[in-house]
Design a protein around this motif. Structure first.
Motif, PDB file in Angstrom:
ATOM      1  N   VAL A  22       0.830  -1.201   0.000  1.00 32.90           N
ATOM      2  CA  VAL A  22       0.000   0.000   0.000  1.00 32.90           C
ATOM      3  C   VAL A  22       0.866   1.253   0.000  1.00 32.90           C
ATOM      4  O   VAL A  22       0.559   2.258  -0.647  1.00 32.90           O
ATOM      5  N   GLN A  23       1.988   1.184   0.694  1.00 34.27           N
ATOM      6  CA  GLN A  23       2.874   2.341   0.849  1.00 34.27           C
ATOM      7  C   GLN A  23       3.396   2.859  -0.493  1.00 34.27           C
ATOM      8  O   GLN A  23       3.396   4.073  -0.747  1.00 34.27           O
ATOM      9  N   THR A  24       3.843   1.962  -1.355  1.00 38.76           N
ATOM     10  CA  THR A  24       4.490   2.391  -2.606  1.00 38.76           C
ATOM     11  C   THR A  24       3.515   3.049  -3.585  1.00 38.76           C
ATOM     12  O   THR A  24       3.819   4.110  -4.133  1.00 38.76           O
ATOM     13  N   PRO A  25       2.316   2.483  -3.829  1.00 34.23           N
ATOM     14  CA  PRO A  25       1.386   3.214  -4.701  1.00 34.23           C
ATOM     15  C   PRO A  25       0.910   4.533  -4.100  1.00 34.23           C
ATOM     16  O   PRO A  25       0.618   5.481  -4.839  1.00 34.23           O
ATOM     17  N   THR A  26       0.853   4.610  -2.774  1.00 37.08           N
ATOM     18  CA  THR A  26       0.490   5.889  -2.145  1.00 37.08           C
ATOM     19  C   THR A  26       1.576   6.920  -2.405  1.00 37.08           C
ATOM     20  O   THR A  26       1.294   8.076  -2.756  1.00 37.08           O
ATOM     21  N   LEU A  27       2.831   6.514  -2.238  1.00 39.07           N
ATOM     22  CA  LEU A  27       3.953   7.402  -2.564  1.00 39.07           C
ATOM     23  C   LEU A  27       3.889   7.827  -4.027  1.00 39.07           C
ATOM     24  O   LEU A  27       4.123   8.993  -4.363  1.00 39.07           O
ATOM     25  N   SER A  28       3.552   6.891  -4.911  1.00 44.91           N
ATOM     26  CA  SER A  28       3.477   7.187  -6.340  1.00 44.91           C
ATOM     27  C   SER A  28       2.451   8.278  -6.623  1.00 44.91           C
ATOM     28  O   SER A  28       2.675   9.156  -7.462  1.00 44.91           O
ATOM     29  N   MET A  29       1.320   8.249  -5.909  1.00 49.50           N
ATOM     30  CA  MET A  29       0.304   9.282  -6.107  1.00 49.50           C
ATOM     31  C   MET A  29       0.830  10.655  -5.709  1.00 49.50           C
ATOM     32  O   MET A  29       0.565  11.654  -6.385  1.00 49.50           O
ATOM     33  N   VAL A  30       1.586  10.712  -4.604  1.00 52.27           N
ATOM     34  CA  VAL A  30       2.137  11.989  -4.153  1.00 52.27           C
ATOM     35  C   VAL A  30       3.165  12.507  -5.154  1.00 52.27           C
ATOM     36  O   VAL A  30       3.167  13.696  -5.513  1.00 52.27           O
ATOM     37  N   VAL A  31       4.028  11.612  -5.645  1.00 52.11           N
ATOM     38  CA  VAL A  31       5.049  12.004  -6.627  1.00 52.11           C
ATOM     39  C   VAL A  31       4.382  12.508  -7.912  1.00 52.11           C
ATOM     40  O   VAL A  31       4.796  13.520  -8.488  1.00 52.11           O
ATOM     41  N   LYS A  32       3.332  11.806  -8.334  1.00 57.03           N
ATOM     42  CA  LYS A  32       2.621  12.205  -9.553  1.00 57.03           C
ATOM     43  C   LYS A  32       1.995  13.583  -9.390  1.00 57.03           C
ATOM     44  O   LYS A  32       2.043  14.425 -10.299  1.00 57.03           O
ATOM     45  N   ARG A  33       1.399  13.855  -8.228  1.00 55.70           N
ATOM     46  CA  ARG A  33       0.800  15.161  -7.980  1.00 55.70           C
ATOM     47  C   ARG A  33       1.871  16.256  -7.986  1.00 55.70           C
ATOM     48  O   ARG A  33       1.681  17.326  -8.573  1.00 55.70           O
ATOM     49  N   ASP A  34       3.014  15.979  -7.336  1.00 54.67           N
ATOM     50  CA  ASP A  34       4.092  16.976  -7.291  1.00 54.67           C
ATOM     51  C   ASP A  34       4.626  17.268  -8.690  1.00 54.67           C
ATOM     52  O   ASP A  34       4.967  18.413  -9.010  1.00 54.67           O
ATOM     53  N   ALA A  35       4.699  16.223  -9.536  1.00 53.15           N
ATOM     54  CA  ALA A  35       5.173  16.422 -10.906  1.00 53.15           C
ATOM     55  C   ALA A  35       4.190  17.293 -11.689  1.00 53.15           C
ATOM     56  O   ALA A  35       4.593  18.150 -12.488  1.00 53.15           O
ATOM     57  N   ALA A  36       2.898  17.082 -11.462  1.00 49.83           N
ATOM     58  CA  ALA A  36       1.884  17.898 -12.148  1.00 49.83           C
ATOM     59  C   ALA A  36       1.989  19.355 -11.730  1.00 49.83           C
ATOM     60  O   ALA A  36       1.833  20.269 -12.549  1.00 49.83           O
ATOM     61  N   ILE A  37       2.290  19.591 -10.455  1.00 50.48           N
ATOM     62  CA  ILE A  37       2.446  20.970  -9.969  1.00 50.48           C
ATOM     63  C   ILE A  37       3.693  21.601 -10.583  1.00 50.48           C
ATOM     64  O   ILE A  37       3.666  22.747 -11.050  1.00 50.48           O
ATOM     65  N   ALA A  38       4.801  20.811 -10.606  1.00 47.62           N
ATOM     66  CA  ALA A  38       6.074  21.342 -11.124  1.00 47.62           C
ATOM     67  C   ALA A  38       5.996  21.646 -12.617  1.00 47.62           C
ATOM     68  O   ALA A  38       6.628  22.592 -13.104  1.00 47.62           O
ATOM     69  N   SER A  39       5.234  20.869 -13.352  1.00 48.70           N
ATOM     70  CA  SER A  39       5.175  21.049 -14.811  1.00 48.70           C
ATOM     71  C   SER A  39       4.041  21.978 -15.237  1.00 48.70           C
ATOM     72  O   SER A  39       3.847  22.224 -16.430  1.00 48.70           O
ATOM     73  N   PHE A  40       3.300  22.479 -14.265  1.00 46.78           N
ATOM     74  CA  PHE A  40       2.153  23.316 -14.588  1.00 46.78           C
ATOM     75  C   PHE A  40       2.595  24.622 -15.249  1.00 46.78           C
ATOM     76  O   PHE A  40       3.526  25.285 -14.786  1.00 46.78           O
ATOM     77  N   VAL A  41       1.958  24.946 -16.333  1.00 50.34           N
ATOM     78  CA  VAL A  41       2.224  26.209 -17.032  1.00 50.34           C
ATOM     79  C   VAL A  41       0.981  27.083 -16.918  1.00 50.34           C
ATOM     80  O   VAL A  41      -0.107  26.707 -17.373  1.00 50.34           O
ATOM     81  N   LYS A  42       1.162  28.231 -16.318  1.00 53.64           N
ATOM     82  CA  LYS A  42       0.042  29.134 -16.089  1.00 53.64           C
ATOM     83  C   LYS A  42      -0.519  29.630 -17.420  1.00 53.64           C
ATOM     84  O   LYS A  42       0.233  29.979 -18.331  1.00 53.64           O
ATOM     85  N   ALA A  43      -1.820  29.652 -17.531  1.00 55.05           N
ATOM     86  CA  ALA A  43      -2.479  30.197 -18.727  1.00 55.05           C
ATOM     87  C   ALA A  43      -3.452  31.280 -18.278  1.00 55.05           C
ATOM     88  O   ALA A  43      -4.094  31.160 -17.230  1.00 55.05           O
ATOM     89  N   TYR A  44      -3.532  32.315 -19.075  1.00 53.45           N
ATOM     90  CA  TYR A  44      -4.438  33.420 -18.751  1.00 53.45           C
ATOM     91  C   TYR A  44      -5.709  33.298 -19.572  1.00 53.45           C
ATOM     92  O   TYR A  44      -5.704  32.829 -20.712  1.00 53.45           O
ATOM     93  N   PHE A  45      -6.808  33.733 -18.996  1.00 54.97           N
ATOM     94  CA  PHE A  45      -8.055  33.840 -19.736  1.00 54.97           C
ATOM     95  C   PHE A  45      -8.778  35.087 -19.233  1.00 54.97           C
ATOM     96  O   PHE A  45      -8.347  35.727 -18.262  1.00 54.97           O
ATOM     97  N   TYR A  46      -9.876  35.414 -19.888  1.00 51.46           N
ATOM     98  CA  TYR A  46     -10.477  36.732 -19.637  1.00 51.46           C
ATOM     99  C   TYR A  46     -11.992  36.608 -19.554  1.00 51.46           C
ATOM    100  O   TYR A  46     -12.608  35.688 -20.112  1.00 51.46           O
ATOM    101  N   GLU A  47     -12.569  37.528 -18.811  1.00 49.65           N
ATOM    102  CA  GLU A  47     -14.015  37.655 -18.735  1.00 49.65           C
ATOM    103  C   GLU A  47     -14.387  39.126 -18.956  1.00 49.65           C
ATOM    104  O   GLU A  47     -13.638  40.029 -18.535  1.00 49.65           O
ATOM    105  N   LEU A  48     -15.497  39.343 -19.607  1.00 46.87           N
ATOM    106  CA  LEU A  48     -16.005  40.697 -19.802  1.00 46.87           C
ATOM    107  C   LEU A  48     -17.171  40.875 -18.832  1.00 46.87           C
ATOM    108  O   LEU A  48     -18.199  40.186 -18.945  1.00 46.87           O
ATOM    109  N   VAL A  49     -16.983  41.762 -17.837  1.00 47.68           N
ATOM    110  CA  VAL A  49     -17.933  41.874 -16.732  1.00 47.68           C
ATOM    111  C   VAL A  49     -18.609  43.243 -16.767  1.00 47.68           C
ATOM    112  O   VAL A  49     -17.930  44.283 -16.775  1.00 47.68           O
TER     113      VAL A  49
END
Length: 605
Positions: free
Chosen positions: A191-218
């Protein structure tokens, strides 16, 4: 002749001995009234370590020893518990002992603890099972009036043993294999190793995240609300140039028309009662408690203070035969809404199958208060967990929350603008619910959709005071917390917040409610993850290990399938031999792959 009662902990033994009238104290037991009450100290007996099997497993670790598949499983006691084991063994096998009552915790782990002791002591006495969900005097007396035959729990014991052996085979073999291959200690767990894998996968998604801008007309309206430009049901505009073009085109228009008003009343029923997983998640959200801290405090509320029922449960329901007891519990609760709940119950309110359904029960029903009065000096952290349980229990008797949601479509300069708002018509159960400490701060940042819209009529003209292009940005995934990691473990890596979807998948999670907290703590102790305030993130060591291990070891879905098979063994629907052989075959296939695979660099090790 006497009946020996074996409990899991000394504190439980004291309570049972007092109820049974076994008031004479001995060394490691209490006796009287025909009973001898003794106790384990948790895992008094456990599976032997590889070193205990002798050559070649007890020599320096090497691939030549692997795989280690015991032909005959050995059991052992530890040095710290051997004295108490000898007392228990002597009592179990005494010629004066007529029958044994298993009074360890009523669950898979408690059953396993008893069976290992009984086996190691080579006891042959007949066994009865005490199965209670509360440790109040009344519950204990009721349990002894309804003792069951020990054999009725053989499937539960088989599943518990299979789980323990699977953990041993995976952990012992693959920890040695990866450690020898990498020349550094690498602990591996089913159980320990797949749980660790989920944390590593989440951290990789955060590290590789590229911010994108979008707009609203209010558009801000003089009538006291805001509306967003909308096309094809979407308010998001991907390109800044397009947003600015629309602004130039539409901002000169100072008057709009209400084209359409839609209102609907949404009924939110009270949330289900707590199981351990959801209690841990809420305690983490509200108070920052780790999963392990919540489990420890819930266990103390159950064992020591008798304030809540058995906490290590997977069920969020109670059974139909418990309903007559509920008014008596409500009468004794100090919660401000308990009297309202009691009045509704006595007035004929019936709980739905969302809360009362014996077919949804596992070993135990949901966590509820016992009705015992908490001491005035109850520790603050215990009080917080107790208050969560009480608030959730009281809430199920109260009305649904009713929220009127309004959507208004405007025409401004020939373009659609949409405004949404909501108003609470009836607070219902939410008056009983616990509020997070930062709830007041959250209200300041209330989303536009949660605010009430002013009274409007179809065809009415509204007046634009200004129109703005609002720049927004996409957000990266958040690091795991105890709350979100527990949810991911429960759903085998599928992050499902919806309770009904989660309930449909609850049989295929990682670990059990009782073991998930310890899995998280073990990952921290081994240096694979760290906890910084609430955030749980992987270390370089953890990332490196996940990069090396076989896919089958880091797959939450595969481990979830194993959990499902263990559940089927517990229910008597699957033979244990097939599960055991599958784990052994997997270990045999993985060891040579580890030996031939990549290794950690000296820096990573």
């Amino acid at each position: 002749m006497a009946t020996v009662v074996l409990t899991e902990k000394p504190s439980v033994a004291r309570d049972i001995a007092r109820v049974l009238g076994a008031n004479k104290r001995g060394q490691g037991y209490a006796e009287g009234n025909g009973y001898i009450v003794t106790w384990a100290l948790g895992h008094l007996v456990q599976f032997a370590e590889p070193d205990d099997y002798g050559p070649p497993w007890n020599s320096r670790w090497s691939f030549a020893q692997l795989p280690m598949i015991p032909e005959q499983w050995k059991l052992k006691t530890t040095r710290s518990t051997s004295d108490q084991y000898q007392i228990v063994k002597k009592l179990l096998n005494s010629s004066q002992t007529e029958r044994v009552i298993c009074a360890t915790d009523a669950g898979r782990e408690g059953e396993h603890i008893f069976r290992l002791i009984y086996e190691h002591a080579r006891c042959k006495k007949p066994v009865s099972r005490l199965w209670v969900s509360s440790l109040t005097d009344e519950a204990i007396r009721g349990g002894f009036r309804a003792l069951q035959e020990g054999a009725a729990f053989d499937h539960l014991a088989a599943a518990a043993r299979a789980r323990g052996q699977a953990d041993w085979l995976m952990g012992m073999n693959l920890t040695r294999a990866y450690t020898v291959h990498n020349k550094a200690l690498c602990t591996i767990g089913r159980v320990q190793t797949p749980t660790l894998s989920m944390v590593v996968k989440r951290d990789a998604a955060i590290a590789s995240f590229v911010k994108a801008y979008f707009y609203e007309l209010v558009a801000q309206l003089e009538e006291g609300f805001a509306a967003k430009y909308c096309k094809d049901g979407q308010t998001r505009i991907d390109k800044k140039e397009e947003a600015e073009r629309l602004h130039r085109q539409l901002s000169p228009n100072k008057v709009g028309t209400v084209r359409k008003i839609e209102k609907k009343v949404k009924r939110n029923r009270p949330p289900p009662l707590y199981d351990l997983n959801n209690l841990q998640r809420d305690a983490n959200r509200y108070f920052g408690f780790t999963a392990a801290q919540t489990l420890e405090r819930a266990q103390a509320l159950y064992e020591t203070h008798k304030l809540i029922t058995y906490p290590r449960t997977e069920s969020r329901h109670i059974s139909e035969d418990m309903v007559p007891k509920l008014p008596g519990i409500l009468e004794k609760l100090a919660h401000p809404q308990a009297s309202v709940a009691l009045e509704r119950l006595r007035g004929g309110h019936r709980l739905s199958r969302a809360y009362v359904d014996r077919t949804k029960l596992t070993d135990h029903h949901a966590i509820i208060p016992t009705g015992q009065q908490p001491a005035p000096n109850l520790a603050p952290d215990l009080q917080k967990v107790y208050d969560l349980v009480v608030a959730r229990f009281v809430g199920i008797f109260l009305p649904d929350q009713q929220v009127e949601e309004t959507t208004v479509l405007l025409d401004i300069g020939g373009a659609d603008f949409v405004a949404k708002g909501s108003v609470v018509l009836e607070a219902g159960w939410t008056v009983a619910a616990m509020r997070p400490p930062n709830a007041a701060k959250g209200k300041e940042k209330e989303d536009d959709d949660q605010r009430a819209l002013p009274p409007l009529q179809q065809g009415q003209q509204v007046h634009v005071t200004r129109m703005d292009v609002v720049e927004k940005e996409t957000q990266p995934p958040r690091p795991y917390t105890d709350a979100t990691l527990l949810a991911a473990m429960k759903n085998a890596g599928r992050e499902i917040e919806d309770d009904e979807l989660a309930a449909a998948m609850k049989e295929s999670g990682l670990g059990t409610p009782a073991t998930r907290a310890e899995t998280i703590e073990k990952l921290i102790r081994t240096g694979y993850v760290v906890r910084d305030r609430k955030a749980i993130t992987s270390t370089e060591k953890g990332k490196a290990l996940v990069g090396l291990v076989a896919e089958s070891l880091r797959s939450p879905e595969l481990t979830g399938e194993w959990e499902q098979q263990l559940k089927e063994i517990e229910e008597g629907q699957r033979p244990v031999a097939g599960f055991y052989e599958g784990i052994a075959d997997l270990v045999k296939s993985l060891v040579p792959k580890v030996q031939q695979g990549p290794a950690l660099s000296p820096e990573q090790a």
